[in-house]
Design an enzyme around this catalytic site. Structure first.
Site, short mmCIF file in Angstrom:
data_model
loop_
_atom_site.label_atom_id
_atom_site.label_comp_id
_atom_site.label_asym_id
_atom_site.label_seq_id
_atom_site.Cartn_x
_atom_site.Cartn_y
_atom_site.Cartn_z
N GLY A 82 0.83 -1.14 -0.13
CA GLY A 82 0.07 -0.14 -0.03
C GLY A 82 0.91 1.29 0.05
O GLY A 82 0.48 1.89 0.85
N GLY A 122 9.79 -0.03 7.76
CA GLY A 122 11.05 -0.06 7.28
C GLY A 122 11.45 0.70 6.27
O GLY A 122 10.82 2.20 6.09
N GLY A 124 10.60 1.23 3.03
CA GLY A 124 9.64 1.56 2.33
C GLY A 124 8.68 2.56 2.87
O GLY A 124 8.18 3.76 2.53
N THR A 145 12.43 -3.41 11.31
CA THR A 145 12.50 -4.64 10.27
C THR A 145 13.27 -5.81 10.72
O THR A 145 14.22 -5.53 11.60
CB THR A 145 13.05 -4.04 9.01
OG1 THR A 145 13.58 -5.27 8.46
CG2 THR A 145 14.56 -3.20 9.18
N ASP A 147 15.21 -7.65 9.36
CA ASP A 147 16.34 -7.46 8.30
C ASP A 147 17.58 -6.71 8.94
O ASP A 147 18.75 -6.57 8.46
CB ASP A 147 15.96 -7.04 6.89
CG ASP A 147 14.98 -7.78 6.16
OD1 ASP A 147 14.65 -8.67 6.55
OD2 ASP A 147 14.30 -7.40 5.43
N MET A 189 15.46 -15.29 6.05
CA MET A 189 15.12 -13.80 5.48
C MET A 189 16.27 -12.71 5.68
O MET A 189 17.16 -13.03 6.11
CB MET A 189 13.69 -13.36 5.98
CG MET A 189 12.79 -14.14 5.56
SD MET A 189 11.15 -13.47 5.82
CE MET A 189 9.99 -13.92 4.78
N GLY A 190 16.05 -11.80 5.29
CA GLY A 190 17.03 -10.73 5.18
C GLY A 190 17.13 -9.70 4.27
O GLY A 190 17.65 -8.65 4.00
N HIS A 291 8.90 -17.00 7.21
CA HIS A 291 7.99 -16.08 7.85
C HIS A 291 8.05 -16.32 9.44
O HIS A 291 7.57 -15.75 10.31
CB HIS A 291 6.63 -15.94 7.47
CG HIS A 291 6.67 -15.45 6.26
ND1 HIS A 291 7.00 -16.16 4.98
CD2 HIS A 291 6.46 -13.93 5.76
CE1 HIS A 291 6.77 -15.00 4.04
NE2 HIS A 291 6.27 -13.72 4.54
N LEU A 292 8.64 -17.39 9.86
CA LEU A 292 8.84 -17.88 11.30
C LEU A 292 9.80 -17.00 12.10
O LEU A 292 9.42 -16.54 13.04
CB LEU A 292 9.38 -19.56 11.36
CG LEU A 292 8.48 -20.53 11.02
CD1 LEU A 292 9.18 -21.75 10.80
CD2 LEU A 292 7.34 -20.91 12.09
O1 F6P Z 1 11.66 -7.23 5.16
C1 F6P Z 1 11.05 -8.28 5.84
C2 F6P Z 1 10.98 -9.33 5.15
O2 F6P Z 1 10.46 -10.41 6.06
C3 F6P Z 1 12.34 -9.88 4.32
O3 F6P Z 1 13.23 -10.46 4.95
C4 F6P Z 1 11.45 -10.57 3.21
O4 F6P Z 1 12.28 -10.71 2.01
C5 F6P Z 1 10.17 -9.99 2.98
O5 F6P Z 1 9.82 -9.21 4.20
C6 F6P Z 1 9.09 -11.13 2.76
O6 F6P Z 1 7.88 -10.26 2.61
P1 F6P Z 1 6.45 -10.95 2.40
O7 F6P Z 1 5.83 -10.74 3.88
O8 F6P Z 1 6.01 -10.10 1.52
O9 F6P Z 1 6.75 -12.26 2.00
#
Ligand code: F6P
Length: 367
Positions: A82, A122, A124, A145, A147, A189-190, A291-292
């Site tokens: 958004g 973050g 964005g 974040t 990350d 992630m990261g 996402h964990l």
């Molecule tokens: O920026 C946080 C983050 O979890 C990143 O580590 C990952 O690349 C991205 O968001 C995943 O986003 P989404 O929730 O759209 O799968």
């Protein structure tokens, strides 16, 4: 001008600690006699009111935020689709175009007599906050974040929770990897930074860590696995950041950018496991933590950072400051102009002592 009513929103991917920020903002604002409004799902609550039968924003009181500091997620909801500066909007002809809706947001704030916005997000979300600030809205950014890739702050809340959980997962993987004499590849992630992989990999005793900042050669990683075998250590754990890539190679993209949604990374773990299996003859398995890493309760560190950030955001407004982000600069929080953040990303410094520590511990970075 004294504040009377402020708003708060949470944008982008969620991170443990968002609720603690909300709680601190509401408490600190209420203690000053100010009202607090929470906007739902980033700015969607303002820009798509028809989606919210009971309102796209809520009055936040100490009662509505009681007992939430330890909860993951965000009671306000969030979205990473958004961006109001480039918002998917239906034209009368039924076409969807990306339109700048920032004036609608400013109009909303004016119509509700809201004096300022605390924007928790973050890169964005803070870029959006900075743009709204330039258009006259009083904004304070709060860095969020998992990350840890935001510049001008030692750390963001959410990162410690992600690292703590990933480390626990690595601890658990050692015994099964050793029992089966396997290679376990753990993808974390990261985004384009290797912070989570680096910190969890070192803390969790990984034998290889692949991060975007150090393009790898798969043969060097295979050499590490073989060297361990020769020492009788018949298993290896390799942590791979989702943005890692081979020297001269490309990142693994799970879904390209589309419809106002940023590119989604994923799949590098499978690639690395397959190549290591081929080169070493050992069985390899992949665990994608995904996402964990964003779920669950914030660690005490993240909870405290989030509460400090929220309270500091309100203190800043009280002192007449805006157009800034609250940042951690041990031992205190400090304020940095939002404009200084825009377009910058905090990568893992290759000359930093954390990478040096990894090398001293004999961890392979694949270079
Ligand atoms: O920026 C946080 C983050 O979890 C990143 O580590 C990952 O690349 C991205 O968001 C995943 O986003 P989404 O929730 O759209 O799968």
């Amino acid at each position: 001008m004294a504040m009377k009513r402020i708003a708060i929103n949470t944008g982008g991917g969620d991170a443990p600690g968002l609720n603690a920020v909300i709680r601190a903002v509401v408490s600190a604002a209420t203690n000053r006699g100010w009202e607090c409004i929470g906007i739902r799902d980033g700015f969607d609550g303002i820009l798509q009111p028809e989606r919210y039968p009971s309102g796209g924003f809520v009055r936040l009181t100490p009662d509505t935020v009681r007992g939430i500091s330890h909860l993951g997620g965000t009671i306000l909801g969030t979205t990473n689709r958004g961006n109001p500066l480039s918002y998917p909007t239906r034209t009368p002809a039924g076409e969807t175009v990306l339109a700048d809706r920032s004036d609608d947001i400013l109009a909303f704030f004016a119509s509700k007599d809201i004096d300022a916005l605390v924007a928790v997000g973050g890169d964005g979300s803070l870029t959006i906050a900075e743009a709204l600030g330039r258009k006259g809205l009083k904004v304070i950014g709060v860095p969020k974040t998992i990350d840890n890739d935001l510049d001008k702050t030692v750390t963001t809340f959410g990162f410690d929770t992600a690292v703590t959980f990933a480390t626990e997962c690595l601890d658990r993987l050692h015994s099964t990897a050793e029992s089966h004499q396997r290679i376990m590849v753990v993808e974390v992630m990261g985004r384009y930074a290797g912070w989570i992989a680096l910190h969890a990999g070192i803390a969790g005793g990984a034998h290889g860590i692949l991060i975007p900042e150090i393009p790898y050669e798969i043969d060097r990683v295979a050499d590490k696995v073989k060297a361990r075998d020769q020492l009788g250590r018949m298993y290896s754990i390799i942590v791979v950041a989702e943005g890692a890539h081979a020297r001269g190679g490309a990142m693994a993209v799970a879904a390209p950018a589309a419809d106002g949604h940023v590119e989604r990374l994923g799949g590098i773990g499978e690639r690395v496991a397959h190549q290591l299996q081929e080169r070493t003859g050992k069985e390899a398995r992949v665990v994608v933590l995904g996402h964990l890493l964003r779920g669950g309760s914030p660690t005490a560190f993240d909870r405290l950072a989030a509460l400090r950030f929220g309270a500091a955001a309100v203190r800043a407004l009280d002192e007449g400051k805006h157009g800034i982000m609250v940042a951690l600069a041990f031992p205190n929080v400090q304020y940095v102009p939002l404009a200084e953040l825009i377009g910058r990303m905090k990568s893992v410094p290759l000359e930093g002592d954390t990478v040096a520590t990894g090398r001293d511990l004999g961890i392979s970075f694949g270079d």
